[in-house]
Scaffold this motif. Structure first.
Motif, PDB file in Angstrom:
ATOM      1  N   HIS A 103       0.808  -1.107  -0.093  1.00 30.32           N
ATOM      2  CA  HIS A 103      -0.200   0.059  -0.096  1.00 30.32           C
ATOM      3  C   HIS A 103       1.542   1.116  -0.467  1.00 30.32           C
ATOM      4  O   HIS A 103       0.514   1.756  -0.623  1.00 30.32           O
ATOM      5  N   LEU A 104       1.972   1.317   0.926  1.00 27.70           N
ATOM      6  CA  LEU A 104       2.601   2.660   0.868  1.00 27.70           C
ATOM      7  C   LEU A 104       3.935   3.172  -0.184  1.00 27.70           C
ATOM      8  O   LEU A 104       3.897   3.698  -0.545  1.00 27.70           O
ATOM      9  N   VAL A 105       3.532   1.646  -0.829  1.00 29.50           N
ATOM     10  CA  VAL A 105       5.049   2.000  -2.060  1.00 29.50           C
ATOM     11  C   VAL A 105       3.313   2.079  -3.545  1.00 29.50           C
ATOM     12  O   VAL A 105       4.312   3.531  -3.738  1.00 29.50           O
ATOM     13  N   ASP A 106       2.785   1.775  -3.700  1.00 26.60           N
ATOM     14  CA  ASP A 106       1.363   2.771  -4.396  1.00 26.60           C
ATOM     15  C   ASP A 106       1.032   3.846  -4.389  1.00 26.60           C
ATOM     16  O   ASP A 106       1.165   4.187  -5.237  1.00 26.60           O
ATOM     17  N   SER A 107       1.164   4.243  -2.939  1.00 32.64           N
ATOM     18  CA  SER A 107       0.895   5.803  -2.627  1.00 32.64           C
ATOM     19  C   SER A 107       2.735   6.613  -3.176  1.00 32.64           C
ATOM     20  O   SER A 107       2.217   7.629  -3.328  1.00 32.64           O
ATOM     21  N   LEU A 108       3.501   5.792  -3.596  1.00 30.19           N
ATOM     22  CA  LEU A 108       4.851   7.188  -3.301  1.00 30.19           C
ATOM     23  C   LEU A 108       4.189   7.952  -4.769  1.00 30.19           C
ATOM     24  O   LEU A 108       4.631   8.616  -4.165  1.00 30.19           O
ATOM     25  N   GLU A 109       3.670   7.177  -5.539  1.00 23.73           N
ATOM     26  CA  GLU A 109       3.602   8.013  -6.788  1.00 23.73           C
ATOM     27  C   GLU A 109       3.288   9.377  -6.419  1.00 23.73           C
ATOM     28  O   GLU A 109       3.581  10.763  -7.524  1.00 23.73           O
ATOM     29  N   ALA A 110       2.179   9.729  -5.763  1.00 25.80           N
ATOM     30  CA  ALA A 110       1.637  11.016  -4.897  1.00 25.80           C
ATOM     31  C   ALA A 110       2.598  11.313  -3.851  1.00 25.80           C
ATOM     32  O   ALA A 110       2.224  12.879  -3.582  1.00 25.80           O
ATOM     33  N   ASP A 111       3.541  10.608  -3.486  1.00 20.98           N
ATOM     34  CA  ASP A 111       4.541  11.517  -2.315  1.00 20.98           C
ATOM     35  C   ASP A 111       5.275  12.414  -3.095  1.00 20.98           C
ATOM     36  O   ASP A 111       6.014  11.855  -4.356  1.00 20.98           O
ATOM     37  N   PRO A 112       5.337  14.284  -2.562  1.00 19.19           N
ATOM     38  CA  PRO A 112       6.495  14.259  -2.823  1.00 19.19           C
ATOM     39  C   PRO A 112       7.227  14.717  -2.643  1.00 19.19           C
ATOM     40  O   PRO A 112       8.102  15.598  -3.360  1.00 19.19           O
ATOM     41  N   TYR A 113       8.079  14.264  -1.759  1.00 20.51           N
ATOM     42  CA  TYR A 113       8.971  13.465  -1.392  1.00 20.51           C
ATOM     43  C   TYR A 113       9.636  12.664  -2.714  1.00 20.51           C
ATOM     44  O   TYR A 113      11.255  13.071  -2.440  1.00 20.51           O
ATOM     45  N   PHE A 114       9.115  11.841  -2.955  1.00 15.01           N
ATOM     46  CA  PHE A 114       9.408  10.922  -3.922  1.00 15.01           C
ATOM     47  C   PHE A 114       9.912  11.136  -5.444  1.00 15.01           C
ATOM     48  O   PHE A 114       8.922  11.951  -6.083  1.00 15.01           O
ATOM     49  N   ASP A 115      11.212  11.071  -5.850  1.00 14.32           N
ATOM     50  CA  ASP A 115      11.147  12.280  -7.049  1.00 14.32           C
ATOM     51  C   ASP A 115      11.996  10.597  -7.765  1.00 14.32           C
ATOM     52  O   ASP A 115      12.614  10.869  -8.934  1.00 14.32           O
ATOM     53  N   GLY A 116      11.523   9.630  -7.543  1.00  7.97           N
ATOM     54  CA  GLY A 116      11.760   8.381  -7.952  1.00  7.97           C
ATOM     55  C   GLY A 116      11.011   8.390 -10.119  1.00  7.97           C
ATOM     56  O   GLY A 116      10.113   8.242  -9.383  1.00  7.97           O
ATOM     57  N   ASP A 117      11.911   7.067 -10.690  1.00 11.24           N
ATOM     58  CA  ASP A 117      11.077   7.315 -11.551  1.00 11.24           C
ATOM     59  C   ASP A 117      10.385   5.699 -12.103  1.00 11.24           C
ATOM     60  O   ASP A 117      10.204   5.705 -10.729  1.00 11.24           O
ATOM     61  N   GLN A 118       9.870   5.355 -13.144  1.00  7.53           N
ATOM     62  CA  GLN A 118       9.403   3.619 -12.822  1.00  7.53           C
ATOM     63  C   GLN A 118       9.897   2.647 -12.382  1.00  7.53           C
ATOM     64  O   GLN A 118       9.588   1.228 -11.586  1.00  7.53           O
ATOM     65  N   ALA A 119      11.679   2.922 -13.002  1.00  2.00           N
ATOM     66  CA  ALA A 119      11.913   1.310 -12.321  1.00  2.00           C
ATOM     67  C   ALA A 119      12.221   2.002 -11.277  1.00  2.00           C
ATOM     68  O   ALA A 119      12.186   0.810 -10.135  1.00  2.00           O
ATOM     69  N   GLN A 120      12.734   2.848  -9.783  1.00  2.00           N
ATOM     70  CA  GLN A 120      12.375   2.994  -8.728  1.00  2.00           C
ATOM     71  C   GLN A 120      11.252   2.096  -8.479  1.00  2.00           C
ATOM     72  O   GLN A 120      11.607   2.238  -7.583  1.00  2.00           O
ATOM     73  N   LEU A 121      10.347   3.124  -8.886  1.00  2.00           N
ATOM     74  CA  LEU A 121       8.437   2.222  -7.909  1.00  2.00           C
ATOM     75  C   LEU A 121       8.646  -0.004  -8.359  1.00  2.00           C
ATOM     76  O   LEU A 121       8.638   0.139  -7.064  1.00  2.00           O
ATOM     77  N   GLN A 122       9.640   0.485  -9.681  1.00  2.00           N
ATOM     78  CA  GLN A 122       9.376  -1.334  -9.182  1.00  2.00           C
ATOM     79  C   GLN A 122       9.859  -2.087  -8.317  1.00  2.00           C
ATOM     80  O   GLN A 122       9.938  -3.317  -8.084  1.00  2.00           O
ATOM     81  N   LEU A 123      11.831  -1.856  -8.014  1.00  2.00           N
ATOM     82  CA  LEU A 123      12.203  -1.929  -7.022  1.00  2.00           C
ATOM     83  C   LEU A 123      11.767  -1.851  -5.643  1.00  2.00           C
ATOM     84  O   LEU A 123      11.833  -2.803  -5.453  1.00  2.00           O
ATOM     85  N   GLN A 124      11.162  -0.704  -5.563  1.00  2.00           N
ATOM     86  CA  GLN A 124       9.997  -0.917  -4.700  1.00  2.00           C
ATOM     87  C   GLN A 124       9.331  -1.702  -4.173  1.00  2.00           C
ATOM     88  O   GLN A 124       8.853  -2.136  -3.015  1.00  2.00           O
ATOM     89  N   ARG A 125       8.304  -1.857  -5.000  1.00  2.00           N
ATOM     90  CA  ARG A 125       7.224  -2.817  -4.723  1.00  2.00           C
ATOM     91  C   ARG A 125       8.386  -4.508  -5.075  1.00  2.00           C
ATOM     92  O   ARG A 125       8.028  -5.472  -4.256  1.00  2.00           O
ATOM     93  N   ALA A 126       9.151  -4.302  -5.550  1.00  2.00           N
ATOM     94  CA  ALA A 126      10.332  -5.681  -5.281  1.00  2.00           C
ATOM     95  C   ALA A 126      10.641  -6.144  -4.124  1.00  2.00           C
ATOM     96  O   ALA A 126      10.729  -6.954  -3.349  1.00  2.00           O
ATOM     97  N   LEU A 127      11.324  -4.536  -3.434  1.00  2.00           N
ATOM     98  CA  LEU A 127      12.048  -4.132  -2.207  1.00  2.00           C
ATOM     99  C   LEU A 127      10.603  -4.800  -0.785  1.00  2.00           C
ATOM    100  O   LEU A 127      11.338  -5.595  -0.013  1.00  2.00           O
ATOM    101  N   ALA A 128      10.139  -4.218  -0.941  1.00  2.00           N
ATOM    102  CA  ALA A 128       7.992  -4.790  -0.017  1.00  2.00           C
ATOM    103  C   ALA A 128       7.963  -6.026   0.192  1.00  2.00           C
ATOM    104  O   ALA A 128       7.779  -6.183   1.065  1.00  2.00           O
ATOM    105  N   GLY A 129       8.324  -7.288  -0.979  1.00  2.00           N
ATOM    106  CA  GLY A 129       7.571  -8.238  -1.051  1.00  2.00           C
ATOM    107  C   GLY A 129       9.023  -9.706  -0.395  1.00  2.00           C
ATOM    108  O   GLY A 129       8.391 -10.482  -0.114  1.00  2.00           O
ATOM    109  N   LEU A 130       9.918  -8.200  -0.393  1.00  2.00           N
ATOM    110  CA  LEU A 130      11.032  -9.380   0.693  1.00  2.00           C
ATOM    111  C   LEU A 130      10.752  -9.217   2.009  1.00  2.00           C
ATOM    112  O   LEU A 130      10.174  -8.269   2.640  1.00  2.00           O
ATOM    113  N   PRO A 131      11.102 -10.603   3.411  1.00  2.00           N
ATOM    114  CA  PRO A 131      11.224 -10.917   4.031  1.00  2.00           C
ATOM    115  C   PRO A 131      12.170  -9.715   5.111  1.00  2.00           C
ATOM    116  O   PRO A 131      13.146  -9.433   4.355  1.00  2.00           O
ATOM    117  N   ASP A 132      11.586  -8.909   6.025  1.00  3.51           N
ATOM    118  CA  ASP A 132      12.446  -7.932   6.390  1.00  3.51           C
ATOM    119  C   ASP A 132      14.289  -8.255   7.057  1.00  3.51           C
ATOM    120  O   ASP A 132      14.607  -7.312   6.254  1.00  3.51           O
TER     121      ASP A 132
END
Length: 182
Positions: A103-132
């Motif tokens: 949910h938090l990764v999905d909301s990154l695009e609307a975050d004014p402090y996130f300046d990443g591109d689509q590749a960054q979002l994909q990486l964040q989604r991949a990381l969200a699925g990893l164990p802690d």
């Protein structure tokens, strides 16, 4: 006397504690911010957790015995605060920790402090699925370029276990990225 030893001595001296704490903030605030941000994802949540971390550091610096590096001690406090924050937030929302991260990764695009591109979002989604543990090791190695020996002290885990965790994390991230880009 090392720079940190001098800072710790000043932090533990009531007459110099406030001034020394400002130095501590200046020295470690940004590094801890990014560590926490990679865990909680949202800038606003990161600010809250970072503030709680420094409050705990300020209150408990007298208990610091110097058996580890100052940053290692603060890192563990920040990690525990971030994990606790995420657990409480997922419980309040009635969802799993993984669902909250997604949910938090999905909301990154609307975050004014996130300046990443689509590749960054994909990486964040991949990381969200990893164990802690794997996500933590991946973040330290990939983003902070930390050596395994330093990670070993920080996480109180063997170098071999860290290498295995990083290898597994990389394989999972690569697999996720291949799957979504197929």
């Amino acid at each position: 006397m090392s720079e940190d030893a001098d800072l710790i001595a000043r932090l533990q001296d009531p007459a110099r504690k406030d001034a020394a704490f400002r130095v501590l903030l200046e020295k470690y605030q940004q590094r801890l911010y990014w560590h926490i941000r990679r865990m909680v994802i949202s800038h606003d949540d990161t600010d809250d957790v970072l503030q709680n971390t420094f409050i705990k550091v300020f209150r408990h610096i007298d208990n610091f015995k110097g058996q580890s590096k100052l940053y290692s001690w603060m890192y563990r406090i920040a990690t525990n605060e971030a994990l606790s924050y995420m657990k409480k937030r997922s419980q309040r929302m009635g969802i799993t920790d993984e669902a909250l991260r997604e949910h938090l990764v999905d909301s990154l695009e609307a975050d004014p402090y996130f300046d990443g591109d689509q590749a960054q979002l994909q990486l964040q989604r991949a990381l969200a699925g990893l164990p802690d543990k794997q996500r933590q090791v991946f973040n330290l190695k990939y983003f902070e370029e930390m050596k395994y020996e330093e990670m070993s002290e920080l996480l109180e885990t063997s170098v071999g276990a860290l290498k295995a965790s990083y290898h597994l994390a990389v394989k999972k991230v690569e697999s996720y990225l291949r799957e979504i880009n197929a």
